[in-house]
Design a protein around this motif. Structure first.
Motif, PDB file in Angstrom:
ATOM      1  N   ARG A   3      78.792  20.900  37.302  1.00 16.61           N
ATOM      2  CA  ARG A   3      79.399  21.149  38.605  1.00 16.61           C
ATOM      3  C   ARG A   3      78.618  20.499  39.745  1.00 16.61           C
ATOM      4  O   ARG A   3      79.203  19.985  40.698  1.00 16.61           O
ATOM      5  N   GLN A   4      77.277  20.561  39.655  1.00 16.56           N
ATOM      6  CA  GLN A   4      76.468  20.129  40.795  1.00 16.56           C
ATOM      7  C   GLN A   4      75.085  19.670  40.338  1.00 16.56           C
ATOM      8  O   GLN A   4      74.517  20.232  39.406  1.00 16.56           O
ATOM      9  N   ALA A   6      71.184  18.776  42.118  1.00 22.18           N
ATOM     10  CA  ALA A   6      70.325  18.810  43.297  1.00 22.18           C
ATOM     11  C   ALA A   6      69.004  18.163  42.910  1.00 22.18           C
ATOM     12  O   ALA A   6      68.392  18.545  41.900  1.00 22.18           O
ATOM     13  N   GLU A  17      72.080  16.640  47.214  1.00 21.15           N
ATOM     14  CA  GLU A  17      72.794  17.718  46.535  1.00 21.15           C
ATOM     15  C   GLU A  17      74.279  17.367  46.578  1.00 21.15           C
ATOM     16  O   GLU A  17      74.834  17.132  47.655  1.00 21.15           O
ATOM     17  N   PHE A  18      74.915  17.283  45.416  1.00 23.09           N
ATOM     18  CA  PHE A  18      76.301  16.846  45.403  1.00 23.09           C
ATOM     19  C   PHE A  18      77.031  17.426  44.204  1.00 23.09           C
ATOM     20  O   PHE A  18      76.440  17.720  43.162  1.00 23.09           O
ATOM     21  N   GLU A  19      78.334  17.595  44.380  1.00 24.63           N
ATOM     22  CA  GLU A  19      79.193  18.150  43.336  1.00 24.63           C
ATOM     23  C   GLU A  19      79.795  17.018  42.511  1.00 24.63           C
ATOM     24  O   GLU A  19      79.990  15.909  43.008  1.00 24.63           O
ATOM     25  N   GLU A  88      73.730  22.518  37.843  1.00 21.43           N
ATOM     26  CA  GLU A  88      74.578  23.700  37.648  1.00 21.43           C
ATOM     27  C   GLU A  88      75.746  23.299  36.754  1.00 21.43           C
ATOM     28  O   GLU A  88      76.503  22.382  37.072  1.00 21.43           O
ATOM     29  N   ASP A  93      72.685  27.594  35.130  1.00 20.83           N
ATOM     30  CA  ASP A  93      72.078  26.947  36.282  1.00 20.83           C
ATOM     31  C   ASP A  93      70.600  26.732  35.950  1.00 20.83           C
ATOM     32  O   ASP A  93      69.856  27.702  35.760  1.00 20.83           O
TER      33      ASP A  93
END
Length: 365
Positions: A3-4, A6, A17-19, A88, A93
């Motif tokens: 999902r993400q 960082a 930080e990016f999705e 994540e 996570d």
């Protein structure tokens, strides 16, 4: 699915930080940090595969991999001495924090020092009750199969992740599951297309549902797709890319070699005779059509050495592969990004640099 991400203090990446979506393209001009971002993501995979120190050594050691820029107003010097990699996923996570080794203790002063390592159930806002792993330096607490928080019964090696040292993984099923997820990621950056490489010579063939990271088992992986995989799409893509040619595997004496038959040429061309661009494209096709697709695959600048006429076929192939794997494509070709978007929904991040730091200059969903 991821999902993400960082990332903090890795080479030119001060903080990003990016999705991510199912199909992601990272683009930008030369020197903006695209490859650094790719390497940072790959470092999480290396940590799970017992290669954290080796992965950083390939960057020149921890000192070369750490952010070398200045600090922001009010920022402490200690904050610049710790690299943070976090991901994540749907269920978990994970965060890994790496620092410098202690001076004057060992000659291995380019090794990393794992300061912290933490794992939570995803969506729990990193609550203590949802924590499956908490490591500080060489001690760790894990949640076991009974749901109890227990001290890990061994002192950890400071230069490697918990994932690299996890004994009796059946006692810690969630931690083991995340480790196997990270190990299953696939990365393709540079194929061994130079003269005299294994890719250009006949090799003993074994069934190969996964292309090696350097493409050295290309002929065997090609034949595996022909016999067990998506062979119709394989030959359709190749016909589109090379309309006057066809490919087959020669297996004399059990040694596999890829041959190219071209219109007007009376004998087949062997791998040793093919251009770098042709071999790179064949490697990309075989990697993306793997009969055993990974959950996550990253390609770093796949358009390198390819003629622009090959990009439409490559874009179609990438879009098709994203049906089975989450894809990360780093590219400096605006045309490739545009062509991919014609076939599938793309999350596109364009990078730039500000004061030496990689930044997201534009994001399109």
């Amino acid at each position: 699915m991821i999902r993400q991400f960082a990332l903090t203090n890795y080479r030119s990446i001060r903080h990003l930080e990016f999705e991510l979506g199912q199909l992601n393209v990272i683009s930008g001009p030369n020197g903006c940090g695209k490859s650094n971002l790719y390497k940072a993501v790959r470092l999480l995979h290396e940590a799970a595969c017992e290669r954290l120190s080796l992965g950083l050594a390939q960057d020149g050691g921890i000192q070369k991999a750490m952010w070398a820029g200045g600090k922001r107003p009010g920022e402490r010097n200690s904050e610049l001495k710790r690299m943070v990699l976090a991901v994540e996923m749907n269920d978990f996570d994970y965060q890994l924090e790496i620092g410098f080794p202690e001076p004057l203790i060992s000659l291995f002063n380019l090794d990393p020092l794992v300061k912290k390592e933490q794992l939570w159930l995803s969506g729990q806002r990193r609550r203590r009750s949802a924590q499956l792993l908490e490591r500080n330096n060489q001690t760790a607490f894990l949640q076991n199969i009974e749901g109890e928080r227990v001290a890990y019964p061994a002192s950890l090696h400071a230069e490697e992740s918990v994932f690299a040292q996890l004994a009796e993984p059946h006692l810690y099923p969630e931690v083991s599951q995340v480790r196997e997820s990270l190990r299953g990621w696939r990365f393709y950056h540079e194929f061994a297309v130079w003269p005299g490489s294994a890719l250009r010579a006949p090799q003993v063939g074994i069934r190969s549902p996964v292309l090696a990271h350097d493409g050295s088992n290309l002929a065997a992986a090609f034949e595996t797709i022909r016999e067990r995989g998506h062979s119709e799409l394989l030959f359709s893509i190749l016909e589109r890319a090379f309309p006057d040619s066809r490919f087959e595997v020669d297996a004399q004496g059990g040694r596999f070699q890829l041959l190219m038959h071209r219109q007007g040429i009376l004998r087949p061309l062997e791998s040793a005779e093919l251009s770098d661009g042709t071999l790179r494209f064949l490697c990309l096709v075989v990697a993306l059509l793997s009969p055993r697709p990974p959950a996550f695959m990253a390609l770093n600048e796949p358009e390198n050495s390819l003629h622009p006429d090959l990009l439409p076929a490559l874009a179609e192939l990438i879009a098709e592969a994203s049906r089975y794997s989450q894809l990360w494509v780093t590219s400096h070709s605006p045309l490739l990004a545009q062509l991919i978007a014609e076939h599938a929904e793309v999350r596109h991040y364009q990078l730039g640099q500000v004061d030496g730091a990689t930044v997201i200059s534009d994001a399109a969903v």
